[in-house]
Design an enzyme around this catalytic site. Structure first.
Site: not given
Length: 505
Positions: A300, A191, A266, A399
């Site tokens: 990331c 997906k 992750e 973040e």
């Protein structure tokens, strides 16, 4: 014709079919567009115009994909590793053949500058070649000899797996997850992120062209609340690999609990780059700029916190400000662009909200902090540097995931470790020092799954990739990937010499 004009013309050619036709799913080796399906408009962040309609996957669509993966699994599992190696290397060849198409479509779909996307396809092919070459040995285990028994282990693919990939570098990260799953002998249901679905569909097409058997590779588009949820709940799916944010990981853990799914996450990061007084000044400066402002800061492993020792703080920040001011923001297809538009208006607004948050917290916006209105209707933000910050501020803890860097001073090695670890995250870190002993001490004490000393993010495919704390669960890379996608079986064989316990004789 300029390179920019040539890129634009070629991108239009490759995108025409997506604009003219609804992008559906890829199930059991075939394109699949359910009758009366609902769609959403996929837009390019370069100017927020339409790239075409995309199907909104339903639970029924996901069920079809999972059933196809389940049906195809036994034959794919039993195919000799050497045969999977040939197929997956052929798949890599097909990626290289379509590298320009992949790069241009990706750049327009997610806003990443073409200078980086040109490498994404080649890196994706390298991911497939690496794991393809390991396919013949994927089932290998180890021999453990004892005086009266010998134990040996073997690995077997666990079954159909679900792979959910993000919008920041969608093509490369899809190959990084899918390649080891297929090499291990698993079938997949992929997906892609709803914001960037196009190169996921290119991958599915390439799978068919490369001769991947029907049902081995399935792709379902749609939203996490429906398609993602059903994928993580479906009993045929034995594991879920996700690259995304922490909230999504938490949802998947809950949704997969009923069927005891194995998970590999992750997730986010607030990664420190720690620059000591004795660092190679110019190399450290280059790395600091690259690791937050490349890929639009939407990475990331980006080093979004600069921990700078006070002895060189003023000199380093002055040089850094000049570099940030000099960054070229522009259209993603312009080869001179270094920072492109952010992926979506919603994410753009989130990033821009931190400009006011920084001011409220008492930080200084040394560079940037505004929208680039001169570049049209796209999601362009000026590369930003926050100074006069401390680690308790939201700009140091949350973040932001954009071209935004927060600079925090420190005096001692102990302070640097304390600041670096004062976060819920622990994905990566970067240490710049010419003191080998200090580098070793920092490597031991900084809480992160990955650390680079005197280097930017340099990927080594056999090495473990992943984080600690709220940055994730599990590791990718080399044998670590096979440990996730395969079950380990121990077989104990007696030598016929040991005494068997006796009862009831």
């Amino acid at each position: 014709m300029s390179t920019f004009d040539e890129n634009t013309a070629n991108a239009e050619k490759f995108l025409a079919r997506f604009k003219a036709n609804t992008t559906g799913h890829h199930i059991n080796g075939q394109p699949y567009l359910p009758a009366d399906s609902k769609t959403y408009i996929n837009v390019t962040p370069s100017d927020n115009s339409s790239l075409g309609d995309v199907v909104i996957g339903t639970a029924a669509d996901v069920d079809l994909a999972c059933e196809a993966a389940e049906k195809a699994f036994p034959a794919w599992r039993d195919m000799p590793g050497a045969e999977r190696k040939k197929l997956l290397n052929h798949f890599a060849d097909k990626i290289v053949e379509r590298a320009d198409e992949i790069a241009l479509v990706e750049s327009m779909d997610c806003g990443q500058p073409i200078r980086f996307m040109k490498q994404a396809a080649i890196r994706g092919a390298a991911n497939f070649r690496f794991f393809a070459d390991k396919a013949p040995e994927a089932q290998n285990g180890q021999a453990l000899h004892q005086d009266e028994h010998t134990n040996f282990t073997m690995r077997t693919p666990m079954g159909p797996v679900g792979i959910i990939t993000p919008w920041n570098t969608p093509f490369m990260l899809a190959t990084w997850k899918i390649a080891p799953a297929l090499a291990a002998g698993c079938t997949i249901v992929h997906k892609p992120a709803e914001l960037t679905p196009l190169t996921g569909m290119l991958l599915a097409e390439i799978a068919r062209e490369a001769g991947i058997p029907d049902g081995v590779w399935n792709t379902v588009n749609g939203f996490g609340e429906v398609a993602g949820k059903r994928l993580t709940e479906h009993p045929a799916i034995k594991a879920i690999a996700l690259v995304g944010e922490g909230a999504t990981g938490s949802h998947i853990m809950r949704q997969g609990a009923e069927t005891l799914k194995r998970v590999h996450f992750e997730l986010g990061g607030k990664n420190p780059v720690i620059v000591f007084d004795d660092a190679d000044f110019d190399r450290a400066l280059d790395a600091v700029v690259f690791m937050i402002y490349s890929l639009n800061g939407q990475r990331c492993t980006s080093s979004s916190r600069l921990l700078i020792q006070n002895g060189i703080k003023e000199k380093f920040l002055a040089a850094l400000e000049k570099r940030v001011q000099n960054l070229k923001v522009g259209h993603p297809l312009d080869p001179s662009t270094e920072v492109g538009p952010l992926v979506h208006t919603g994410h753009f607004e989130k990033v821009m909200s931190y400009m006011d948050i920084a001011k409220d917290d008492g930080a200084t916006i040394a560079v940037g902090g505004e929208r680039r209105t001169d570049l049209g209707a796209g999601n362009y933000v000026a590369p930003t540097l926050f100074t006069d910050a401390n680690n308790s501020m939201r700009i140091a803890q949350e973040e932001i995931f954009g071209p935004v860097l927060t600079a925090i001073p420190f005096d001692t090695e102990e302070q640097a470790i304390s600041i670096a670890n004062d976060t819920i995250y622990g994905l990566s870190g970067y240490i710049w020092t010419n003191d080998t002993g200090r580098a070793m001490r920092m490597a031991k004490h900084v809480e992160a799954g990955m650390l680079w000393v005197n280097s930017e993010n340099n990927r080594n495919l056999p090495s473990p990739f992943g984080g600690v704390k709220m940055s994730g669960i599990g590791r990718d890379g080399g044998d670590y990937s096979f440990d996730f996608y395969m079950e380990t079986k121990n077989v104990c064989i007696a030598h016929g010499t040991h005494k068997v316990p006796v009862l009831g004789r």
